[in-house]
Write a protein that holds these residues in place. Structure first.
Motif, PDB file in Angstrom:
ATOM      1  N   PRO A 144      45.914  16.578  48.200  1.00  0.00           N
ATOM      2  CA  PRO A 144      45.166  17.843  48.208  1.00  0.00           C
ATOM      3  C   PRO A 144      45.071  18.536  49.563  1.00  0.00           C
ATOM      4  CG  PRO A 144      43.646  16.011  48.259  1.00  0.00           C
ATOM      5  CD  PRO A 144      45.021  15.403  48.178  1.00  0.00           C
ATOM      6  N   ALA A 145      45.468  17.847  50.634  1.00  0.00           N
ATOM      7  CA  ALA A 145      45.330  18.456  51.961  1.00  0.00           C
ATOM      8  C   ALA A 145      46.213  19.693  52.090  1.00  0.00           C
ATOM      9  CB  ALA A 145      45.692  17.440  53.045  1.00  0.00           C
ATOM     10  N   GLY A 146      47.423  19.645  51.545  1.00  0.00           N
ATOM     11  CA  GLY A 146      48.324  20.786  51.655  1.00  0.00           C
ATOM     12  C   GLY A 146      47.795  22.023  50.972  1.00  0.00           C
ATOM     13  N   SER A 147      47.296  21.874  49.731  1.00  0.00           N
ATOM     14  CA  SER A 147      46.776  23.036  49.000  1.00  0.00           C
ATOM     15  C   SER A 147      45.489  23.558  49.620  1.00  0.00           C
ATOM     16  CB  SER A 147      46.534  22.654  47.537  1.00  0.00           C
ATOM     17  OG  SER A 147      45.617  21.578  47.445  1.00  0.00           O
ATOM     18  N   GLU A 148      44.619  22.673  50.102  1.00  0.00           N
ATOM     19  CA  GLU A 148      43.373  23.122  50.711  1.00  0.00           C
ATOM     20  C   GLU A 148      43.633  23.844  52.029  1.00  0.00           C
ATOM     21  OE1 GLU A 148      40.389  23.144  49.569  1.00  0.00           O
ATOM     22  OE2 GLU A 148      40.817  22.061  47.701  1.00  0.00           O
ATOM     23  N   LEU A 149      44.547  23.338  52.831  1.00  0.00           N
ATOM     24  CA  LEU A 149      44.883  24.020  54.081  1.00  0.00           C
ATOM     25  C   LEU A 149      45.633  25.320  53.827  1.00  0.00           C
ATOM     26  CD1 LEU A 149      45.933  21.013  56.338  1.00  0.00           C
ATOM     27  CD2 LEU A 149      43.811  22.324  56.413  1.00  0.00           C
ATOM     28  N   ALA A 150      46.379  25.392  52.714  1.00  0.00           N
ATOM     29  CA  ALA A 150      47.029  26.656  52.361  1.00  0.00           C
ATOM     30  C   ALA A 150      45.983  27.728  52.051  1.00  0.00           C
ATOM     31  CB  ALA A 150      47.948  26.447  51.162  1.00  0.00           C
ATOM     32  N   ILE A 151      44.883  27.333  51.416  1.00  0.00           N
ATOM     33  CA  ILE A 151      43.783  28.274  51.173  1.00  0.00           C
ATOM     34  C   ILE A 151      43.198  28.760  52.493  1.00  0.00           C
ATOM     35  CG2 ILE A 151      41.488  28.515  50.155  1.00  0.00           C
ATOM     36  CD1 ILE A 151      42.297  26.516  48.030  1.00  0.00           C
ATOM     37  N   VAL A 152      43.009  27.827  53.435  1.00  0.00           N
ATOM     38  CA  VAL A 152      42.488  28.200  54.758  1.00  0.00           C
ATOM     39  C   VAL A 152      43.447  29.154  55.457  1.00  0.00           C
ATOM     40  CG1 VAL A 152      41.824  27.308  57.023  1.00  0.00           C
ATOM     41  CG2 VAL A 152      41.166  26.068  54.963  1.00  0.00           C
ATOM     42  N   ALA A 153      44.757  28.864  55.388  1.00  0.00           N
ATOM     43  CA  ALA A 153      45.750  29.723  56.035  1.00  0.00           C
ATOM     44  C   ALA A 153      45.765  31.118  55.413  1.00  0.00           C
ATOM     45  CB  ALA A 153      47.130  29.081  55.941  1.00  0.00           C
ATOM     46  N   ASP A 154      45.637  31.198  54.089  1.00  0.00           N
ATOM     47  CA  ASP A 154      45.590  32.510  53.427  1.00  0.00           C
ATOM     48  C   ASP A 154      44.344  33.288  53.828  1.00  0.00           C
ATOM     49  OD1 ASP A 154      47.980  32.048  52.163  1.00  0.00           O
ATOM     50  OD2 ASP A 154      47.061  31.247  50.334  1.00  0.00           O
ATOM     51  N   GLN A 155      43.209  32.597  53.936  1.00  0.00           N
ATOM     52  CA  GLN A 155      41.984  33.267  54.356  1.00  0.00           C
ATOM     53  C   GLN A 155      42.096  33.776  55.792  1.00  0.00           C
ATOM     54  OE1 GLN A 155      39.070  30.212  53.625  1.00  0.00           O
ATOM     55  NE2 GLN A 155      38.785  30.776  51.475  1.00  0.00           N
ATOM     56  N   LEU A 156      42.723  32.996  56.655  1.00  0.00           N
ATOM     57  CA  LEU A 156      42.930  33.455  58.026  1.00  0.00           C
ATOM     58  C   LEU A 156      43.906  34.624  58.077  1.00  0.00           C
ATOM     59  CD1 LEU A 156      43.206  30.014  59.877  1.00  0.00           C
ATOM     60  CD2 LEU A 156      41.240  31.562  59.827  1.00  0.00           C
ATOM     61  N   ALA A 157      44.888  34.641  57.180  1.00  0.00           N
ATOM     62  CA  ALA A 157      45.890  35.713  57.177  1.00  0.00           C
ATOM     63  C   ALA A 157      45.290  37.057  56.775  1.00  0.00           C
ATOM     64  CB  ALA A 157      47.044  35.354  56.248  1.00  0.00           C
ATOM     65  N   VAL A 158      44.241  37.038  55.951  1.00  0.00           N
ATOM     66  CA  VAL A 158      43.629  38.296  55.516  1.00  0.00           C
ATOM     67  C   VAL A 158      42.479  38.719  56.432  1.00  0.00           C
ATOM     68  CG1 VAL A 158      44.275  37.941  53.115  1.00  0.00           C
ATOM     69  CG2 VAL A 158      42.066  37.092  53.917  1.00  0.00           C
ATOM     70  N   GLY A 159      42.300  38.039  57.569  1.00  0.00           N
ATOM     71  CA  GLY A 159      41.326  38.479  58.553  1.00  0.00           C
ATOM     72  C   GLY A 159      40.034  37.706  58.604  1.00  0.00           C
ATOM     73  N   GLN A 160      39.884  36.655  57.813  1.00  0.00           N
ATOM     74  CA  GLN A 160      38.646  35.878  57.865  1.00  0.00           C
ATOM     75  C   GLN A 160      38.631  35.030  59.136  1.00  0.00           C
ATOM     76  OE1 GLN A 160      37.947  33.784  54.266  1.00  0.00           O
ATOM     77  NE2 GLN A 160      35.875  33.151  54.779  1.00  0.00           N
ATOM     78  N   SER A 161      37.452  34.834  59.671  1.00  0.00           N
ATOM     79  CA  SER A 161      37.342  34.068  60.916  1.00  0.00           C
ATOM     80  C   SER A 161      37.620  32.591  60.674  1.00  0.00           C
ATOM     81  CB  SER A 161      35.949  34.240  61.528  1.00  0.00           C
ATOM     82  OG  SER A 161      34.959  33.667  60.681  1.00  0.00           O
ATOM     83  N   LEU A 162      37.997  31.901  61.754  1.00  0.00           N
ATOM     84  CA  LEU A 162      38.283  30.476  61.650  1.00  0.00           C
ATOM     85  C   LEU A 162      37.037  29.686  61.282  1.00  0.00           C
ATOM     86  CD1 LEU A 162      40.442  28.252  62.066  1.00  0.00           C
ATOM     87  CD2 LEU A 162      39.656  28.093  64.431  1.00  0.00           C
ATOM     88  N   ASP A 163      35.882  30.098  61.801  1.00  0.00           N
ATOM     89  CA  ASP A 163      34.638  29.393  61.487  1.00  0.00           C
ATOM     90  C   ASP A 163      34.330  29.472  59.997  1.00  0.00           C
ATOM     91  OD1 ASP A 163      34.769  29.372  64.187  1.00  0.00           O
ATOM     92  OD2 ASP A 163      32.746  30.122  64.545  1.00  0.00           O
ATOM     93  N   ASP A 164      34.476  30.660  59.406  1.00  0.00           N
ATOM     94  CA  ASP A 164      34.165  30.825  57.985  1.00  0.00           C
ATOM     95  C   ASP A 164      35.171  30.092  57.106  1.00  0.00           C
ATOM     96  OD1 ASP A 164      32.032  32.388  58.716  1.00  0.00           O
ATOM     97  OD2 ASP A 164      33.110  34.290  58.473  1.00  0.00           O
ATOM     98  N   ALA A 165      36.458  30.151  57.460  1.00  0.00           N
ATOM     99  CA  ALA A 165      37.480  29.495  56.645  1.00  0.00           C
ATOM    100  C   ALA A 165      37.307  27.979  56.656  1.00  0.00           C
ATOM    101  CB  ALA A 165      38.869  29.878  57.149  1.00  0.00           C
ATOM    102  N   LEU A 166      37.078  27.402  57.834  1.00  0.00           N
ATOM    103  CA  LEU A 166      36.865  25.957  57.908  1.00  0.00           C
ATOM    104  C   LEU A 166      35.524  25.556  57.298  1.00  0.00           C
ATOM    105  CD1 LEU A 166      38.248  25.172  61.484  1.00  0.00           C
ATOM    106  CD2 LEU A 166      39.350  24.766  59.288  1.00  0.00           C
ATOM    107  N   GLY A 167      34.517  26.422  57.431  1.00  0.00           N
ATOM    108  CA  GLY A 167      33.231  26.134  56.792  1.00  0.00           C
ATOM    109  C   GLY A 167      33.347  26.107  55.279  1.00  0.00           C
ATOM    110  N   ALA A 168      34.134  27.021  54.711  1.00  0.00           N
ATOM    111  CA  ALA A 168      34.355  27.016  53.268  1.00  0.00           C
ATOM    112  C   ALA A 168      35.093  25.760  52.828  1.00  0.00           C
ATOM    113  CB  ALA A 168      35.136  28.268  52.861  1.00  0.00           C
ATOM    114  N   LEU A 169      36.031  25.290  53.660  1.00  0.00           N
ATOM    115  CA  LEU A 169      36.731  24.038  53.350  1.00  0.00           C
ATOM    116  C   LEU A 169      35.765  22.862  53.322  1.00  0.00           C
ATOM    117  CD1 LEU A 169      39.318  22.335  52.998  1.00  0.00           C
ATOM    118  CD2 LEU A 169      39.536  22.327  55.483  1.00  0.00           C
ATOM    119  N   ALA A 170      34.848  22.817  54.288  1.00  0.00           N
ATOM    120  CA  ALA A 170      33.861  21.736  54.319  1.00  0.00           C
ATOM    121  C   ALA A 170      32.911  21.801  53.129  1.00  0.00           C
ATOM    122  CB  ALA A 170      33.072  21.788  55.627  1.00  0.00           C
TER     123      ALA A 170
END
Length: 312
Positions: A172-198
């Motif tokens: 599941p690490a690949g798909s979850e990090l892909a979600i983080v990468a997509d969120q970062l690509a559309v302008g979301q901050s790193l703090d929010d993207a990693l917080g959503a992952l947690a």
């Protein structure tokens, strides 16, 4: 009329050019639509392509309610390839089947109790799937930190390192990090993207990694050395968790075996004296005693589970 062959050839050529442009436009639009469906599937906004799913009307009705949206988020966190409508209908089918089978084998009252337990078990199944996915993600954390450390040591930015890890790691690490990468690509901050992952995969190990990455992104510093040290710590915790799980496996089997023995005794009583369970649950006192017995069995399993629960 003398220019009719030339006019016909021109019209034919124009029609051919328009046909090629139309096919190209259709293929391009279909590819964009497929890419959008895959991206929405990874982010949890869409659980599958519409061509492979049924019960669209029920899904729309469920997504229009707050409970249905919560159910959709829980299903997305488990990684299961199922829609809320399919899950709801599957649960109803299982509840009805359990009621009919248990009611026929034991007694109608036991069928009602088993149907309620099946309804509760369906919710617990989602929690178990989420915990299973979280555990699999935790086992991949040492490899994830190693990939991030190598990428940052090579001079890549943290956002690029996360996208590269999403491509290299399995689920599941690949798909979850892909979600983080997509969120970062559309302008979301790193703090929010990693917080959503947690939030999707809550664990102490992931929280430590997220905190390390956020602090390194804010204040800078030695990201590589921090990730190297974290990789070693996660490897040691992984081995410790495996040893603890092995030591507590017998206790967990006991928590499951004790209620099964109770059901076995009920089957034995009903086979030795046919109709005994019907007579036992035919009165209010018998029904109350049965519920108390089931409650004690559940309490015992819960206490065994809590005693064997060790935080590593």
């Amino acid at each position: 009329m003398d220019n009719l062959p030339l006019l016909t050839a021109g019209v034919t050529l124009l029609a051919g050019v328009l046909a090629v442009l139309g096919v190209h436009t259709y293929a391009s639009g279909r590819a964009q639509r497929q890419a959008l469906v895959e991206r929405m599937t990874q982010t949890g906004e869409l659980t599958a392509g519409p061509g492979r799913r049924r019960f669209h009307a029920l899904d729309r009705r469920l997504r229009a309610t707050a409970r249905g949206r919560r159910l959709e988020r829980r299903i997305a966190a488990t990684g299961l390839d199922i829609t809320p409508g399919e899950y709801t209908l599957a649960v109803l089918a299982v509840v009805v089947a359990v009621y009919l089978v248990v009611g026929a084998v034991f007694a109608p009252f036991f069928g009602v109790v088993a149907a309620l337990l099946a309804l509760w078990g369906a919710r617990g199944h989602l929690a178990w799937q989420r915990a299973k996915r979280t555990e699999a993600f935790i086992n991949q954390l040492p490899e994830l930190t190693r990939v991030l450390a190598n990428a940052t040591q090579a001079g890549l930015a943290l956002r690029t390192a996360l996208a590269m890890a999403a491509e290299e790691l399995d689920d599941p690490a690949g798909s979850e990090l892909a979600i983080v990468a997509d969120q970062l690509a559309v302008g979301q901050s790193l703090d929010d993207a990693l917080g959503a992952l947690a939030e999707r995969l809550p664990s102490r190990e992931l929280m430590v990694l997220v905190t390390t990455l956020i602090l390194a992104n804010r204040a800078g510093g030695q990201v590589v050395s921090s990730l190297r040290n974290l990789t070693q710590s996660l490897e040691e915790r992984k081995e410790t968790r495996r040893e603890v799980t092995t030591m507590l496996s017998q206790i967990k089997v006991t928590a499951v075996a004790v209620p099964l023995l109770g059901l076995g005794f009920l089957l034995m009583i009903n086979s030795m004296a046919p109709g005994a369970l019907d007579r036992m649950t035919g009165s209010v006192v018998g029904q109350a005693a049965t519920l108390i017995a089931f409650g004690l069995y559940g309490l015992g399993a819960f206490l065994i589970h809590r005693i064997s629960r060790i935080q590593v």
